[in-house]
Motif scaffolding. Structure first.
Motif, short mmCIF file in Angstrom:
data_model
loop_
_atom_site.label_atom_id
_atom_site.label_comp_id
_atom_site.label_asym_id
_atom_site.label_seq_id
_atom_site.Cartn_x
_atom_site.Cartn_y
_atom_site.Cartn_z
N VAL A 700 0.85 -1.18 0.00
CA VAL A 700 0.00 0.00 0.00
C VAL A 700 0.89 1.24 0.00
CG1 VAL A 700 -1.91 1.20 1.12
CG2 VAL A 700 -1.69 -1.28 1.38
N VAL A 701 0.58 2.18 -0.88
CA VAL A 701 1.30 3.46 -0.93
C VAL A 701 0.34 4.55 -0.45
CG1 VAL A 701 2.45 5.15 -2.39
CG2 VAL A 701 2.78 2.71 -2.82
N TYR A 702 0.76 5.25 0.60
CA TYR A 702 -0.03 6.37 1.13
C TYR A 702 0.55 7.67 0.61
CZ TYR A 702 -2.16 3.14 4.46
OH TYR A 702 -2.85 2.11 5.04
N PRO A 703 -0.21 8.44 -0.16
CA PRO A 703 0.32 9.72 -0.66
C PRO A 703 0.31 10.79 0.44
CG PRO A 703 -1.95 9.43 -1.35
CD PRO A 703 -1.58 8.17 -0.61
N ARG A 704 0.89 11.94 0.14
CA ARG A 704 0.86 13.04 1.11
C ARG A 704 -0.57 13.43 1.43
NH1 ARG A 704 6.04 14.69 1.48
NH2 ARG A 704 7.35 14.49 -0.36
N GLN A 705 -1.40 13.43 0.42
CA GLN A 705 -2.81 13.74 0.60
C GLN A 705 -3.62 12.79 -0.28
OE1 GLN A 705 -3.16 17.87 -0.47
NE2 GLN A 705 -2.65 18.59 1.58
N GLY A 706 -4.79 12.43 0.17
CA GLY A 706 -5.65 11.57 -0.62
C GLY A 706 -5.67 10.14 -0.11
N GLU A 707 -6.31 9.28 -0.89
CA GLU A 707 -6.54 7.90 -0.49
C GLU A 707 -5.34 7.01 -0.81
OE1 GLU A 707 -9.24 6.79 1.20
OE2 GLU A 707 -9.66 8.93 1.33
N PRO A 708 -5.13 5.96 -0.01
CA PRO A 708 -4.02 5.04 -0.28
C PRO A 708 -4.25 4.24 -1.56
CG PRO A 708 -5.37 4.22 1.52
CD PRO A 708 -5.86 5.61 1.22
N VAL A 709 -3.16 3.77 -2.16
CA VAL A 709 -3.20 3.00 -3.40
C VAL A 709 -2.64 1.61 -3.12
CG1 VAL A 709 -2.37 2.84 -5.76
CG2 VAL A 709 -2.93 5.08 -4.78
N VAL A 710 -3.42 0.56 -3.45
CA VAL A 710 -2.99 -0.81 -3.28
C VAL A 710 -2.32 -1.28 -4.57
CG1 VAL A 710 -3.72 -3.17 -2.83
CG2 VAL A 710 -4.81 -1.28 -1.60
N LEU A 711 -1.10 -1.79 -4.46
CA LEU A 711 -0.34 -2.24 -5.64
C LEU A 711 -0.63 -3.70 -5.94
CD1 LEU A 711 3.13 -0.56 -5.01
CD2 LEU A 711 1.11 0.37 -6.13
N PRO A 712 -0.29 -4.17 -7.15
CA PRO A 712 -0.54 -5.58 -7.49
C PRO A 712 0.25 -6.53 -6.61
CG PRO A 712 -0.07 -4.26 -9.46
CD PRO A 712 0.24 -3.40 -8.28
N THR A 713 -0.20 -7.78 -6.59
CA THR A 713 0.46 -8.81 -5.78
C THR A 713 1.88 -9.09 -6.27
OG1 THR A 713 -1.67 -9.84 -5.31
CG2 THR A 713 0.29 -11.20 -5.02
N VAL A 714 2.06 -9.18 -7.56
CA VAL A 714 3.38 -9.39 -8.15
C VAL A 714 3.90 -8.03 -8.62
CG1 VAL A 714 4.71 -10.56 -9.94
CG2 VAL A 714 2.78 -11.72 -8.86
N LEU A 715 5.00 -7.58 -8.03
CA LEU A 715 5.50 -6.23 -8.27
C LEU A 715 6.48 -6.19 -9.43
CD1 LEU A 715 6.23 -5.00 -4.63
CD2 LEU A 715 4.20 -4.54 -6.01
N THR A 716 6.56 -5.00 -10.03
CA THR A 716 7.65 -4.67 -10.94
C THR A 716 8.25 -3.35 -10.47
OG1 THR A 716 6.24 -3.41 -12.46
CG2 THR A 716 6.46 -5.78 -12.87
N GLU A 717 9.49 -3.09 -10.86
CA GLU A 717 10.13 -1.83 -10.47
C GLU A 717 9.35 -0.64 -10.98
OE1 GLU A 717 14.20 -1.53 -11.57
OE2 GLU A 717 14.93 -2.66 -9.84
N ALA A 718 8.87 -0.72 -12.23
CA ALA A 718 8.14 0.40 -12.81
C ALA A 718 6.87 0.70 -12.04
CB ALA A 718 7.81 0.10 -14.28
N THR A 719 6.14 -0.34 -11.63
CA THR A 719 4.90 -0.14 -10.88
C THR A 719 5.15 0.58 -9.57
OG1 THR A 719 3.95 -2.15 -11.83
CG2 THR A 719 2.95 -1.32 -9.81
N VAL A 720 6.17 0.15 -8.83
CA VAL A 720 6.46 0.74 -7.51
C VAL A 720 6.98 2.16 -7.67
CG1 VAL A 720 7.87 0.52 -5.45
CG2 VAL A 720 6.90 -1.51 -6.50
N VAL A 721 7.90 2.39 -8.61
CA VAL A 721 8.47 3.72 -8.79
C VAL A 721 7.39 4.72 -9.21
CG1 VAL A 721 10.05 5.07 -10.21
CG2 VAL A 721 10.80 2.89 -9.25
N GLN A 722 6.54 4.32 -10.14
CA GLN A 722 5.46 5.23 -10.58
C GLN A 722 4.52 5.56 -9.42
OE1 GLN A 722 3.61 3.29 -13.92
NE2 GLN A 722 5.44 3.46 -15.21
N ALA A 723 4.20 4.57 -8.58
CA ALA A 723 3.29 4.81 -7.47
C ALA A 723 3.91 5.78 -6.46
CB ALA A 723 2.92 3.49 -6.80
#
Length: 729
Positions: A700-723
């Motif tokens: 889960v990525v919590y932004p400075r403001q707004g709702e948290p974002v749940v990432l996929p079960t299988v990660l990639t570097e691009a997915t995490v960095v973009q989030a």
């Protein structure tokens, strides 16, 4: 000089060299004018000196100190001259410079001709070492200008000078703020009280009570409910008072007691223990602002009406369409599960069994059906058991059996036993061949069924794509709808072998039986041994070296029992009594593993405070730490994992330990929190449920403001960095 004298001298030298930082008790906080006593004097007409005497246990910020002329009688020449401060990492402002003891600042400039005094607005802010930060403070000082020698002005002289200039107040609050409250600040437990009670099976009432002269922020809070079958809904905050705050600008606050109804979203009807954890922040009116506070209240939720439980708690859309989509997701997740390494050792056994069937299509179909039966029964049994235990109030999710050290030890011994069988130490079923062809087939069917059971047990450490949403839907749905979801997942896992058994074109592609099969069978023992090693590693994480020692003794006793069985199988049941005794010893050792206490985890102690850590290094997750970081406006990356979760470890190895992830965290100024679900943890279970998950991994990525974002079960570097980059915007 003897040794004791040298030691005493060394201690004295260290004490003299160490910086003096007196501890201040929160109940003894000084008023701001006493903590930071300010005076000013003009050493000459073009040089004004501002001096702060800073009490022990307090410090001033360099970047929050400024001086501005207030009457036009003085024209500054450049910025206020401040000495270098001490480098400090502050919980409020990050990397800053601070002053302790005393600060002398100089403002150079030109005084107007004929001016006998000049007036300045001085702004500054400081904190106490106990973690309480005063709001920005402002004083208006009038300094007499010397004709020749310097004339020092203390508070009494300044008041007299101000009176001569028209009665300007010496201490002036910032515009838009409430007047100051007299007296030292209260300890936070007295300044803000928190209570929680159960008003209905699906509703709590939270009560916040600020002391007179204190206020509570409406929008700087986080409420979490820790319960195995319930999670917090949206708190129903009443209308608040608009207020211009020195810290956060225009805000909504409560000056009086406020009651907040909190709906509960329940997926389990039984009575259950629960905790409600509230993190909130408030200030003294015109005084100090407290850091985020966390309070936890233990409750017990009464039984709920099963008819009131709905799948809408997790699934945003209800109805037949959602049910069919969930079944499809479960089927796809089961199919993909075949590609995961946790299932590979068992699937290798199944491939060998199908190859042994040779040209017999009927035999291949029987094997596929019995294997499928074992998979479906196991999925249904695991799902039904998990649902029943959650209804009973236990904090469990998918993969719960691997949270039990006894189960992990037993699985490791099963893998050792199967490996010994493939290595030729023992041959299961040979003694039954003389009984007849029917019993031979029955033995084969039992073996295929057991292989399906084993495939399900070792598959649960993995979470394939599409599985997470389907499992979350099933765990929140009524049992009559949940069980088909588990069966669909099992069907997906068994589908490749069903196709091989019933599609001749696929079956014909299997290799022909031959001498190679014995070599291949012996080779397959080694993946099983490696699986046993992995399970023992998980056991070490759960219960330490003692548990591994017991399991290894159990493995030796098991090998001895299998060796004895192979030699005594033809000598009647009396001769097999030693084998039964050895089996009882194995069971006793496994039971002993379950009773061992968990080891003390060093990482939990090392991460107990919020000390700075290197980018990419995780601190232990807790609801309180997450709430405090969110209250600070930090980006937060949460990784919920377990030592037995193969998908978790693969993601950590390939993505979360890489330089790109560390760089993205540093760029975003993000905190990295990791929760360990290796053992049963109701708080983590509640966190998983609050994000629609019933197992790990969860990212889960919590932004400075707004709702948290749940990432996929299988990660990639691009997915995490973009989030992370998006969360920092």
């Amino acid at each position: 000089m003897n040794l004791s004298s040298r030691f005493a001298l060394l201690l004295a030298a260290l004490a003299w060299l160490a910086p003096v930082r007196a501890a201040v008790d929160e109940a003894d906080l000084l008023p701001i004018d006493e903590a930071f006593a300010l005076s000013a004097q003009a050493s000459e007409r073009g040089r004004i000196e501002f001096r702060w005497k800073i009490a022990d246990g307090y410090y001033l910020y360099r970047h929050r100190t400024s001086v501005q002329p207030a009457d036009g009688a003085f024209t500054p020449a450049g910025e206020l001259q401040l000495p270098p401060g001490h480098a400090y990492t502050d919980e409020f402002f990050g990397d800053v410079e601070t002053y302790r003891g005393e600060l002398l600042a100089v403002q150079a400039g030109t005084a107007a001709d004929g001016a006998t005094a000049v007036t300045f607005r001085v702004r500054y802010q400081g904190c106490a070492d106990v973690g309480v930060c005063y709001p920005p403070h402002q004083q208006v000082l009038t300094v007499a200008l010397p004709a020749g020698a310097a004339v020092a002005t203390g508070p009494a002289d300044i008041d007299a000078a101000l009176a001569r200039l028209g009665g300007i107040s010496r201490v002036e609050p910032l515009p838009g703020t409430a007047p100051a409250v007299a007296g030292a600040p209260l300890p936070e437990a007295q300044a803000f009280r928190f209570e929680a009670i159960v008003t209905a099976p699906d509703r709590l009432l939270l009560r916040f009570t600020p002391a007179p002269g204190y206020y509570l922020y409406r929008d700087r809070n986080d409420i979490a409910v820790g319960a195995p079958g319930a999670r917090a809904g949206e708190p129903l905050w009443p209308a608040a008072t608009p207020f211009n705050d020195a810290h956060f600008g225009d805000v909504q606050v409560y000056f009086d007691q406020v009651e907040v109804p909190l709906p509960l979203l329940r997926s389990a009807a039984g009575e259950m223990p629960a905790t409600v954890t509230a993190t909130f922040q408030g200030c003294q009116t015109g005084g100090i602002c407290y850091p985020p506070m966390t309070r936890t209240v233990a409750l017990r939720l009464p039984p709920a009406d099963p008819a009131s439980l709905g799948v809408a708690d997790v699934a945003p859309v209800a109805g037949a369409g959602t049910f069919l989509v969930t079944l499809l997701l479960a089927l796809l997740g089961g199919v993909i599960l075949n590609l995961f390494p946790c299932v590979l050792p068992v699937l290798s056994l199944k491939v060998l069994g199908l190859a042994q069937s040779g040209e017999s299509r009927a035999q291949a179909r029987r094997q596929a059906l019995w294997y499928t039966a074992g998979v479906l029964v196991s999925f249904a049994a695991l799902g039904a058991l998990a649902l029943a235990l959650r209804q009973a109030g236990l904090a469990l999710g998918w993969g719960f059996q691997l949270q039990q050290p006894g189960v992990v030890a037993a699985l490791a011994l099963v893998m050792v036993g199967l490996g010994l069988s493939l290595s030729g130490v023992v041959t299961f079923g040979v003694g039954l061949t003389a009984v007849g062809d029917a019993l031979t087939r029955r033995s084969g069917a039992a073996g295929d069924f057991f292989t399906g059971v084993l495939a399900v047990v070792v598959a649960t450490p993995c979470t394939a794509p599409f599985m997470g949403g389907a499992l979350a839907w099933a765990f929140a749905a009524p049992p009559v709808l949940a069980l088909p979801v588990f069966l669909a997942m099992g069907l997906g896992l068994a589908l490749p072998f069903l196709l091989i058994g019933f599609v001749p074109a696929l079956a014909s592609r299997l290799p022909k039986p031959g001498a190679w099969m014995e070599t291949f069978k012996q080779f397959l023992a080694f993946p099983l041994y490696l699986t046993a090693v992995w399970l023992l590693w998980v056991l070490a994480k759960q219960r330490g070296a003692d548990a591994v020692g017991l399991a290894l003794v159990g493995a030796v006793v098991l090998a001895l029992a299998l060796w004895a069985w192979e030699r005594l199988r033809w000598h009647g049941w009396l001769a097999k009594l030693p084998v039964l005794a050895l089996a009882a010893v194995v069971v006793w050792l496994v039971a002993g593993v379950q009773q061992l206490p968990p080891p003390v985890r060093a990482d939990a102690a090392a991460g107990a405070d919020d000390a700075e850590v290197a980018p990419g290094t995780a601190r232990p997750w807790s609801a309180e730490r997450l709430a405090a970081l969110r209250a600070e406006g930090r980006v937060v990356f949460v990784n919920m994992t377990a030592d037995w979760c193969v998908t978790c470890k693969a993601n950590e190895r390939t993505v979360l330990s890489g330089d790109a992830f560390a760089a993205a965290l540093e760029r975003a100024g993000a905190a990295y929190l990791k929760g360990d679900w290796t053992d049963v943890d109701p708080a983590i279970t509640a966190f998983l449920e609050s994000h629609g998950a019933v197992g790990v991994p969860l990212y889960v990525v919590y932004p400075r403001q707004g709702e948290p974002v749940v990432l996929p079960t299988v990660l990639t570097e691009a997915t995490v960095v973009q989030a992370l980059d998006a969360a920092a915007r």
